[in-house]
Design a protein around this motif. Structure first.
Motif, short mmCIF file in Angstrom:
data_model
loop_
_atom_site.label_atom_id
_atom_site.label_comp_id
_atom_site.label_asym_id
_atom_site.label_seq_id
_atom_site.Cartn_x
_atom_site.Cartn_y
_atom_site.Cartn_z
N GLY A 26 -32.62 -44.86 53.39
CA GLY A 26 -31.80 -46.05 53.25
C GLY A 26 -31.00 -46.07 51.96
O GLY A 26 -30.57 -47.12 51.54
N VAL A 27 -30.78 -44.92 51.35
CA VAL A 27 -30.05 -44.88 50.10
C VAL A 27 -28.55 -44.96 50.39
O VAL A 27 -27.99 -44.12 51.09
CB VAL A 27 -30.37 -43.59 49.31
CG1 VAL A 27 -29.56 -43.52 48.04
CG2 VAL A 27 -31.85 -43.55 48.96
N ASP A 28 -27.91 -45.97 49.87
CA ASP A 28 -26.47 -46.18 50.02
C ASP A 28 -25.80 -45.58 48.79
O ASP A 28 -25.55 -46.27 47.81
CB ASP A 28 -26.18 -47.67 50.15
CG ASP A 28 -24.70 -47.98 50.13
OD1 ASP A 28 -23.89 -47.08 50.45
OD2 ASP A 28 -24.35 -49.13 49.80
N CYS A 29 -25.51 -44.28 48.84
CA CYS A 29 -24.96 -43.58 47.67
C CYS A 29 -23.63 -44.17 47.21
O CYS A 29 -23.43 -44.34 46.02
CB CYS A 29 -24.81 -42.09 47.97
SG CYS A 29 -26.39 -41.24 48.13
N ASP A 30 -22.75 -44.50 48.14
CA ASP A 30 -21.45 -45.05 47.74
C ASP A 30 -21.61 -46.38 47.02
O ASP A 30 -20.98 -46.60 45.98
CB ASP A 30 -20.54 -45.23 48.96
CG ASP A 30 -20.05 -43.91 49.53
OD1 ASP A 30 -20.06 -42.90 48.79
OD2 ASP A 30 -19.67 -43.88 50.71
N GLY A 31 -22.43 -47.24 47.55
CA GLY A 31 -22.64 -48.55 46.93
C GLY A 31 -23.33 -48.45 45.58
O GLY A 31 -22.91 -49.08 44.60
N ALA A 49 -19.69 -37.03 40.61
CA ALA A 49 -20.95 -36.49 40.10
C ALA A 49 -22.13 -37.32 40.60
O ALA A 49 -23.15 -36.78 41.04
CB ALA A 49 -20.93 -36.47 38.58
N CYS A 50 -21.98 -38.63 40.58
CA CYS A 50 -23.06 -39.52 41.03
C CYS A 50 -23.36 -39.30 42.51
O CYS A 50 -24.52 -39.26 42.92
CB CYS A 50 -22.67 -40.97 40.78
SG CYS A 50 -23.95 -42.15 41.23
N GLY A 51 -22.31 -39.14 43.31
CA GLY A 51 -22.51 -38.90 44.74
C GLY A 51 -23.28 -37.62 45.01
O GLY A 51 -24.18 -37.59 45.85
N CYS A 59 -31.52 -40.74 45.01
CA CYS A 59 -31.78 -41.83 44.08
C CYS A 59 -30.60 -42.01 43.14
O CYS A 59 -29.92 -41.04 42.79
CB CYS A 59 -33.03 -41.50 43.27
SG CYS A 59 -33.51 -42.74 42.06
N VAL A 60 -30.34 -43.24 42.73
CA VAL A 60 -29.37 -43.57 41.68
C VAL A 60 -30.04 -44.61 40.80
O VAL A 60 -30.52 -45.63 41.29
CB VAL A 60 -28.06 -44.15 42.27
CG1 VAL A 60 -27.12 -44.59 41.15
CG2 VAL A 60 -27.39 -43.13 43.15
N PRO A 61 -30.10 -44.37 39.48
CA PRO A 61 -30.76 -45.33 38.58
C PRO A 61 -30.03 -46.67 38.58
O PRO A 61 -28.81 -46.72 38.75
CB PRO A 61 -30.67 -44.67 37.20
CG PRO A 61 -30.31 -43.27 37.43
CD PRO A 61 -29.62 -43.20 38.75
N PRO A 62 -30.75 -47.75 38.34
CA PRO A 62 -30.11 -49.07 38.27
C PRO A 62 -29.27 -49.21 37.00
O PRO A 62 -29.52 -48.53 36.00
CB PRO A 62 -31.29 -50.03 38.26
CG PRO A 62 -32.42 -49.25 37.68
CD PRO A 62 -32.19 -47.83 38.14
N GLY A 63 -28.29 -50.07 37.04
CA GLY A 63 -27.45 -50.34 35.87
C GLY A 63 -26.27 -49.39 35.78
O GLY A 63 -26.09 -48.50 36.60
#
Length: 88
Positions: A26-31, A49-51, A59-63
């Motif tokens: 359920g990871v929404d990479c774009d969002g 890079a984040c994508g 995973c994407v860290p918060p903030g």
């Protein structure tokens, strides 16, 4: 007292949001990357890079910065060809 309660509730909400966005499959990479790169000086480079990091690590860290250790070694140890940190 009210400020302390607000801070505690904010941290709980941030933690809950992070857990929900990290559910397997359920990871929404774009969002998530949009939030992560929202304040970046080069948002297009950051998003690319984040994508990549999001797809590979799930995973994407918060903030908008920091908190990289919340995504584990996959996110923190990924580097570019120039041996610089890849994930924002």
């Amino acid at each position: 007292m009210a400020v302390r309660a607000f801070l505690v509730l904010s941290l709980l909400l941030l933690s809950f949001t992070y857990e929900v966005s990290n559910v397997e499959g359920g990871v929404d990479c774009d969002g998530l990357c949009g939030v992560r790169c929202g304040a970046h000086s080069r948002p297009n480079v950051c998003m690319r890079a984040c994508g990549t990091c999001c797809v590979r690590c799930g995973c994407v860290p918060p903030g908008t910065s920091g908190n990289r250790e919340m995504c584990g070694r996959c996110y923190t140890d990924m580097t570019t060809h120039a041996n610089k940190t890849k994930c924002p």
